[in-house]
Design a protein around this motif. Structure first.
Motif, PDB file in Angstrom:
ATOM      1  N   GLU A 221     -10.356 -38.871 -38.918  1.00 38.17           N
ATOM      2  CA  GLU A 221      -9.274 -38.860 -37.935  1.00 38.17           C
ATOM      3  C   GLU A 221      -9.469 -37.801 -36.857  1.00 38.17           C
ATOM      4  N   TYR A 222      -9.867 -36.608 -37.243  1.00 41.02           N
ATOM      5  CA  TYR A 222     -10.015 -35.526 -36.262  1.00 41.02           C
ATOM      6  C   TYR A 222     -10.965 -34.466 -36.808  1.00 41.02           C
ATOM      7  N   TRP A 223     -11.582 -33.732 -35.885  1.00 44.16           N
ATOM      8  CA  TRP A 223     -12.492 -32.648 -36.237  1.00 44.16           C
ATOM      9  C   TRP A 223     -11.718 -31.346 -36.420  1.00 44.16           C
ATOM     10  N   VAL A 224     -12.162 -30.534 -37.387  1.00 40.86           N
ATOM     11  CA  VAL A 224     -11.690 -29.153 -37.541  1.00 40.86           C
ATOM     12  C   VAL A 224     -12.913 -28.259 -37.413  1.00 40.86           C
ATOM     13  N   LEU A 225     -12.966 -27.486 -36.351  1.00 41.67           N
ATOM     14  CA  LEU A 225     -14.141 -26.700 -35.998  1.00 41.67           C
ATOM     15  C   LEU A 225     -13.763 -25.240 -35.788  1.00 41.67           C
ATOM     16  N   LYS A 226     -14.752 -24.365 -35.889  1.00 41.95           N
ATOM     17  CA  LYS A 226     -14.448 -22.964 -35.627  1.00 41.95           C
ATOM     18  C   LYS A 226     -15.707 -22.199 -35.255  1.00 41.95           C
ATOM     19  N   ALA A 227     -15.536 -21.198 -34.403  1.00 39.06           N
ATOM     20  CA  ALA A 227     -16.591 -20.240 -34.083  1.00 39.06           C
ATOM     21  C   ALA A 227     -16.008 -19.169 -33.168  1.00 39.06           C
ATOM     22  N   PRO A 228     -16.138 -17.904 -33.525  1.00 39.93           N
ATOM     23  CA  PRO A 228     -15.665 -16.842 -32.632  1.00 39.93           C
ATOM     24  C   PRO A 228     -16.308 -16.862 -31.250  1.00 39.93           C
ATOM     25  N   ILE A 229     -17.528 -17.409 -31.144  1.00 36.01           N
ATOM     26  CA  ILE A 229     -18.215 -17.433 -29.855  1.00 36.01           C
ATOM     27  C   ILE A 229     -17.420 -18.180 -28.787  1.00 36.01           C
ATOM     28  N   HIS A 230     -16.482 -19.043 -29.206  1.00 37.07           N
ATOM     29  CA  HIS A 230     -15.679 -19.784 -28.235  1.00 37.07           C
ATOM     30  C   HIS A 230     -14.822 -18.854 -27.382  1.00 37.07           C
ATOM     31  N   LEU A 231     -14.618 -17.621 -27.818  1.00 33.66           N
ATOM     32  CA  LEU A 231     -13.894 -16.667 -26.972  1.00 33.66           C
ATOM     33  C   LEU A 231     -14.587 -16.517 -25.621  1.00 33.66           C
ATOM     34  N   PHE A 232     -15.907 -16.560 -25.622  1.00 33.12           N
ATOM     35  CA  PHE A 232     -16.661 -16.397 -24.372  1.00 33.12           C
ATOM     36  C   PHE A 232     -16.673 -17.678 -23.547  1.00 33.12           C
ATOM     37  N   GLY A 233     -16.579 -18.826 -24.210  1.00 29.97           N
ATOM     38  CA  GLY A 233     -16.734 -20.092 -23.497  1.00 29.97           C
ATOM     39  C   GLY A 233     -15.522 -20.980 -23.519  1.00 29.97           C
ATOM     40  N   LEU A 234     -14.331 -20.397 -23.745  1.00 30.44           N
ATOM     41  CA  LEU A 234     -13.141 -21.217 -23.926  1.00 30.44           C
ATOM     42  C   LEU A 234     -12.864 -22.113 -22.719  1.00 30.44           C
ATOM     43  N   GLU A 235     -13.119 -21.630 -21.535  1.00 30.32           N
ATOM     44  CA  GLU A 235     -12.877 -22.447 -20.343  1.00 30.32           C
ATOM     45  C   GLU A 235     -13.795 -23.667 -20.328  1.00 30.32           C
ATOM     46  N   SER A 236     -15.076 -23.473 -20.636  1.00 28.64           N
ATOM     47  CA  SER A 236     -16.019 -24.594 -20.686  1.00 28.64           C
ATOM     48  C   SER A 236     -15.686 -25.532 -21.836  1.00 28.64           C
ATOM     49  N   LEU A 237     -15.257 -24.975 -22.955  1.00 28.79           N
ATOM     50  CA  LEU A 237     -14.870 -25.798 -24.098  1.00 28.79           C
ATOM     51  C   LEU A 237     -13.745 -26.749 -23.715  1.00 28.79           C
ATOM     52  N   LEU A 238     -12.744 -26.230 -23.018  1.00 30.30           N
ATOM     53  CA  LEU A 238     -11.587 -27.043 -22.652  1.00 30.30           C
ATOM     54  C   LEU A 238     -11.912 -28.067 -21.572  1.00 30.30           C
ATOM     55  N   LYS A 239     -12.914 -27.812 -20.767  1.00 26.14           N
ATOM     56  CA  LYS A 239     -13.371 -28.829 -19.819  1.00 26.14           C
ATOM     57  C   LYS A 239     -14.070 -29.965 -20.564  1.00 26.14           C
ATOM     58  N   THR A 240     -14.746 -29.621 -21.644  1.00 26.05           N
ATOM     59  CA  THR A 240     -15.437 -30.624 -22.449  1.00 26.05           C
ATOM     60  C   THR A 240     -14.457 -31.419 -23.297  1.00 26.05           C
ATOM     61  N   TYR A 241     -13.455 -30.709 -23.849  1.00 25.13           N
ATOM     62  CA  TYR A 241     -12.434 -31.327 -24.710  1.00 25.13           C
ATOM     63  C   TYR A 241     -11.042 -30.961 -24.163  1.00 25.13           C
ATOM     64  N   PRO A 242     -10.593 -31.649 -23.115  1.00 28.13           N
ATOM     65  CA  PRO A 242      -9.312 -31.271 -22.488  1.00 28.13           C
ATOM     66  C   PRO A 242      -8.114 -31.368 -23.433  1.00 28.13           C
ATOM     67  N   ASP A 243      -8.215 -32.222 -24.448  1.00 30.83           N
ATOM     68  CA  ASP A 243      -7.088 -32.390 -25.371  1.00 30.83           C
ATOM     69  C   ASP A 243      -7.259 -31.572 -26.657  1.00 30.83           C
ATOM     70  N   ALA A 244      -8.193 -30.613 -26.655  1.00 27.04           N
ATOM     71  CA  ALA A 244      -8.422 -29.800 -27.845  1.00 27.04           C
ATOM     72  C   ALA A 244      -7.161 -29.052 -28.242  1.00 27.04           C
TER      73      ALA A 244
END
Length: 382
Positions: A221-244
Motif C-alpha cells: 500500500e505505501y512505503w515507509v522509509l527513513k534516512a537522516p541524510i534527507h535533512l540536507f535534501g528535503l527540498e529535492s525529496l519533496l520535488k520528487t515525492y510531492p505527496d510524501a
C-alpha cells in the motif's frame, strides 16, 4: 604512503563484469570522484579499507548498469506509482530507526530490507519466490562478521544491522555516490562536507527509480522509509515525492551528538584504524547543524497534515502511544493486528538485547555549551 585509488578502472571493471555499457547517465561521476579523493586524502588508505570500498563501488556501478538495462527491457516499471510515501527524517540517533522498524511491521507497508538494498539490487524477486533470496545469507554473514570484529558496535547499531531488518533509503541514493554512512563510518570529512552542499536532485531520481524496481514485483500500500541524510535534501525529496508524508524525529541535540560522535569514532576505528576523536567531535556536529537548518526552512512550507513530530523521550517511554498518534495524524488504520505486532516485537527486542552503548561527552571532547550555541536555533523551536 597509502594506497591511491582512481575512478576509471572501477567503471571499466563494472562494464566488463556486467557485459553492459549504459549507466543511465554519467551524473554519478562527480560523487565518485569526490569519494575517491576523500579516501585518498582523508586517510592513509590501507589494503583492508581500500578493498572494502573497491568492492562497494564496483557493486554500485554494476547495479546502475543492470537497473538501466532492466528498465529498458521492462518499460512498464516506469509506470509504477510511488504514492504518498512515509519518510522519516531527523538527526542521527533521534529514533528514526525504531520508528521505521515499528511501522514496517504493518502488513500494508513496504520497506527496504538491508539485504535487498545494500548489495545486488536487480532484478527483484517474484511475489512468491520458490526459494529464499540468496542475498539474505550473504548479508547476514557480512553483518555478523563485522560484529565479531567489534562486538560493541552491536550495542550502537542494534536493529540497524539485521539482514531482514529495515535499511536506510540512502542506500538508494548511493547510486549517485551520495551516502552519509561512508563519511561517518570512516571519517571521510571532505566527502561528508560535499554531501552537505551538493545538489541531490539526481540522487532522488535514482531513489525513485529503484523504488519502482522494488515495487514492480513486490507491491504494497505505501512505503515507509527513513534516512537522516534527507535533512540536507528535503527540498529535492519533496520535488520528487510531492505527496510524501514526513515524520520528523526530535531529541536533545547534545545527546544526539554525543551518541553520534561515539558511533563515528568506533566505526572509524574498525574500518580504518585511524580515528581522530577531537576532529570528529568538531566536524560531525557542524555538519548536522547545516542539515537541520536547511530542513527546518523547508519544513515551514509543509502543510500541517503533511508532517508529524515525534520526540525521542516519547518513543522510548510510550512507543505504542507514539505509533497511534502517527497513524491518526496520517489517517492510517491502526488495527489490533498492527498494535499486537508492534507490542510483540518490543517484547522480543528490548534495547538491552543489542547490548549497551556507553559514551561520555567529556571523554569525547564534546562541550555542552558549544553544542547548545550551535543548536540554539533548534532548541528554541522544541
Amino acid at each position: 604512503m597509502g594506497i591511491k585509488l582512481v575512478s576509471q578502472p572501477f567503471i571499466e571493471n563494472a562494464v566488463k563484469t556486467s557485459g553492459l555499457e549504459d549507466f543511465g547517465g554519467d551524473t554519478f561521476k562527480q560523487g565518485l570522484e569526490v569519494l575517491i579523493n576523500s579516501l585518498n586524502n582523508d586517510l592513509d588508505l590501507a589494503e583492508g579499507t581500500a578493498g572494502y570500498f573497491q568492492q562497494m563501488i564496483t557493486q554500485i556501478l554494476v547495479n546502475r548498469l543492470q537497473v538501466t538495462q532492466l528498465i529498458k527491457d521492462h518499460p512498464e516499471i516506469k509506470g509504477e506509482e510511488i504514492k504518498a510515501p512515509i519518510i522519516i527524517v531527523g538527526l542521527p540517533r533521534t529514533g528514526t530507526t525504531i520508528t521505521q522498524t515499528l511501522m514496517a511491521l504493518d502488513p500494508l507497508s513496504r520497506f527496504l530490507r538491508n539485504f535487498e538494498s545494500a548489495g545486488a539490487v536487480c532484478p527483484p524477486p517474484p511475489l512468491l519466490p520458490h526459494m529464499p533470496d540468496p542475498r539474505i545469507q550473504s548479508s547476514y554473514d557480512a553483518m555478523e562478521g563485522l560484529f565479531s570484529m567489534a562486538p560493541e558496535l552491536r550495542g550502537i547499531n542494534g536493529i540497524n544491522f539485521m539482514a531482514l531488518g529495515t535499511a536506510e533509503c540512502q542506500n538508494l541514493m548511493a547510486h549517485e555516490f551520495i551516502h552519509a554512512g561512508w563519511s561517518a563510518g570512516s571519517s571521510l570529512f571532505s566527502h561528508g562536507n560535499w554531501l552537505g552542499d551538493c545538489d541531490m536532485t539526481k540522487a532522488y531520481e535514482w531513489h525513485k527509480r529503484l523504488l519502482q524496481v522494488f515495487q514492480w514485483k513486490l507491491p504494497n500500500e505505501y512505503w515507509v522509509l527513513k534516512a537522516p541524510i534527507h535533512l540536507f535534501g528535503l527540498e529535492s525529496l519533496l520535488k520528487t515525492y510531492p505527496d510524501a508524508r514526513i515524520i520528523f524525529t526530535h531529541r536533545d541535540p547534545f545527546e544526539a551528538m554525543v551518541s553520534g560522535v561515539s558511533l563515528v569514532s568506533r566505526w572509524t576505528q574498525l574500518t580504518t584504524g585511524q580515528v581522530n576523536i577531537p576532529a570528529i567531535a568538531n566536524w560531525y556536529p557542524a555538519l548536522w547543524v547545516k542539515g537541520l537548518e536547511r530542513a527546518l526552512e523547508v519544513r515551514k512550507k509543509l502543510r500541517e497534515e503533511q508532517v508529524f513530530d515525534v520526540f525521542h523521550t516519547d518513543l522510548s517511554q510510550y512507543p505504542i502511544v507514539s505509533m497511534k498518534k502517527i497513524y491518526e495524524h496520517f489517517d492510517i488504520p491502526f488495527s489490533r493486528t498492527v498494535q499486537k505486532r508492534m507490542q510483540v516485537w518490543l517484547w522480543d527486542n528490548p534495547r538491552s538485547k543489542f547490548g549497551s552503548h556507553l559514551c561520555n561527552a567529556s571523554e569525547l571532547g564534546i562541550d555542552p555549551d558549544l553544542e547548545k550555541e550551535r543548536f540554539g536555533f533548534y532548541l528554541n523551536r522544541l
